[in-house]
Motif scaffolding. Structure first.
Motif, PDB file in Angstrom:
ATOM      1  N   ILE A  91       0.800  -1.229   0.000  1.00  0.00           N
ATOM      2  CA  ILE A  91       0.000   0.000   0.000  1.00  0.00           C
ATOM      3  C   ILE A  91       0.831   1.276   0.000  1.00  0.00           C
ATOM      4  CG2 ILE A  91      -0.372   0.006   2.507  1.00  0.00           C
ATOM      5  CD1 ILE A  91      -2.875   1.105  -0.251  1.00  0.00           C
ATOM      6  N   LYS A  92       1.914   1.343   0.764  1.00  0.00           N
ATOM      7  CA  LYS A  92       2.717   2.575   0.765  1.00  0.00           C
ATOM      8  C   LYS A  92       3.336   2.818  -0.603  1.00  0.00           C
ATOM      9  CE  LYS A  92       3.817   2.889   5.666  1.00  0.00           C
ATOM     10  NZ  LYS A  92       4.895   2.935   6.659  1.00  0.00           N
ATOM     11  N   ALA A  93       3.939   1.788  -1.189  1.00  0.00           N
ATOM     12  CA  ALA A  93       4.533   1.927  -2.519  1.00  0.00           C
ATOM     13  C   ALA A  93       3.476   2.246  -3.570  1.00  0.00           C
ATOM     14  CB  ALA A  93       5.289   0.656  -2.892  1.00  0.00           C
ATOM     15  N   ALA A  94       2.321   1.612  -3.466  1.00  0.00           N
ATOM     16  CA  ALA A  94       1.241   1.854  -4.423  1.00  0.00           C
ATOM     17  C   ALA A  94       0.721   3.284  -4.318  1.00  0.00           C
ATOM     18  CB  ALA A  94       0.114   0.848  -4.199  1.00  0.00           C
ATOM     19  N   THR A  95       0.626   3.796  -3.096  1.00  0.00           N
ATOM     20  CA  THR A  95       0.181   5.178  -2.883  1.00  0.00           C
ATOM     21  C   THR A  95       1.177   6.158  -3.485  1.00  0.00           C
ATOM     22  OG1 THR A  95      -0.996   4.556  -0.863  1.00  0.00           O
ATOM     23  CG2 THR A  95      -0.423   6.890  -1.115  1.00  0.00           C
ATOM     24  N   ILE A  96       2.453   5.937  -3.231  1.00  0.00           N
ATOM     25  CA  ILE A  96       3.495   6.820  -3.772  1.00  0.00           C
ATOM     26  C   ILE A  96       3.489   6.781  -5.294  1.00  0.00           C
ATOM     27  CG2 ILE A  96       6.001   7.128  -3.941  1.00  0.00           C
ATOM     28  CD1 ILE A  96       6.053   6.188  -0.930  1.00  0.00           C
ATOM     29  N   GLN A  97       3.312   5.595  -5.883  1.00  0.00           N
ATOM     30  CA  GLN A  97       3.270   5.475  -7.337  1.00  0.00           C
ATOM     31  C   GLN A  97       2.057   6.197  -7.921  1.00  0.00           C
ATOM     32  OE1 GLN A  97       5.596   4.034  -9.560  1.00  0.00           O
ATOM     33  NE2 GLN A  97       4.344   5.293 -10.891  1.00  0.00           N
ATOM     34  N   ALA A  98       0.890   6.033  -7.294  1.00  0.00           N
ATOM     35  CA  ALA A  98      -0.309   6.726  -7.780  1.00  0.00           C
ATOM     36  C   ALA A  98      -0.121   8.234  -7.719  1.00  0.00           C
ATOM     37  CB  ALA A  98      -1.528   6.292  -6.968  1.00  0.00           C
ATOM     38  N   LEU A  99       0.449   8.736  -6.619  1.00  0.00           N
ATOM     39  CA  LEU A  99       0.693  10.178  -6.493  1.00  0.00           C
ATOM     40  C   LEU A  99       1.748  10.656  -7.494  1.00  0.00           C
ATOM     41  CD1 LEU A  99       0.573  10.572  -2.615  1.00  0.00           C
ATOM     42  CD2 LEU A  99      -1.073  11.484  -4.276  1.00  0.00           C
ATOM     43  N   SER A 100       2.753   9.846  -7.748  1.00  0.00           N
ATOM     44  CA  SER A 100       3.774  10.192  -8.740  1.00  0.00           C
ATOM     45  C   SER A 100       3.154  10.291 -10.132  1.00  0.00           C
ATOM     46  CB  SER A 100       4.886   9.141  -8.713  1.00  0.00           C
ATOM     47  OG  SER A 100       5.831   9.392  -9.722  1.00  0.00           O
TER      48      SER A 100
END
Length: 116
Positions: free
Chosen positions: A38-47
């Motif tokens: 979830i943390k990596a997925a959130t950062i990727q979505a925001l990127s």
């Protein structure tokens, strides 16, 4: 009203939606997803959203509203930790809801509305 559809090679328009739509003063960005935990997925979505915002002549600091869709609300705390760390202050308005299913097997999808 002037409606401008925005896309490029990285974020092409599809038959069912556009990456972003700009109207005078506002940019509406379609949802972006991320993969992994979830943390990596959130950062990727925001990127991904940051790139769409730039495509539309805006930035994260001009976002007035984020909508977040989680596959599992039990991921809220970890998503929120990544979200807060990734965004400039002051933080914009935000909604977060649990979705029954997200596209592409994603666990998070994030969309936004920004000033231009």
């Amino acid at each position: 009203m002037s409606l401008e559809i925005l896309s490029n090679e990285e974020f092409p328009s599809k038959p069912h939606n556009s990456p972003a739509v700009r109207v005078p003063g506002l940019l509406f960005c379609s949802g972006q997803i991320g993969k992994g935990e979830i943390k990596a997925a959130t950062i990727q979505a925001l990127s991904n959203l940051k790139k769409v915002l730039e495509l539309g002549g805006s930035s994260q600091s001009q976002v007035v509203k984020y909508n977040i869709f989680l596959l599992d609300m039990d991921d809220f705390d970890a998503m929120n930790e990544a979200f807060v760390a990734a965004l400039p202050s002051p933080k914009p308005a935000r909604t977060c809801v649990q979705a029954a299913k997200l596209p592409g097997g994603a666990i998070v999808e994030i969309e936004c509305i920004a000033q231009v």
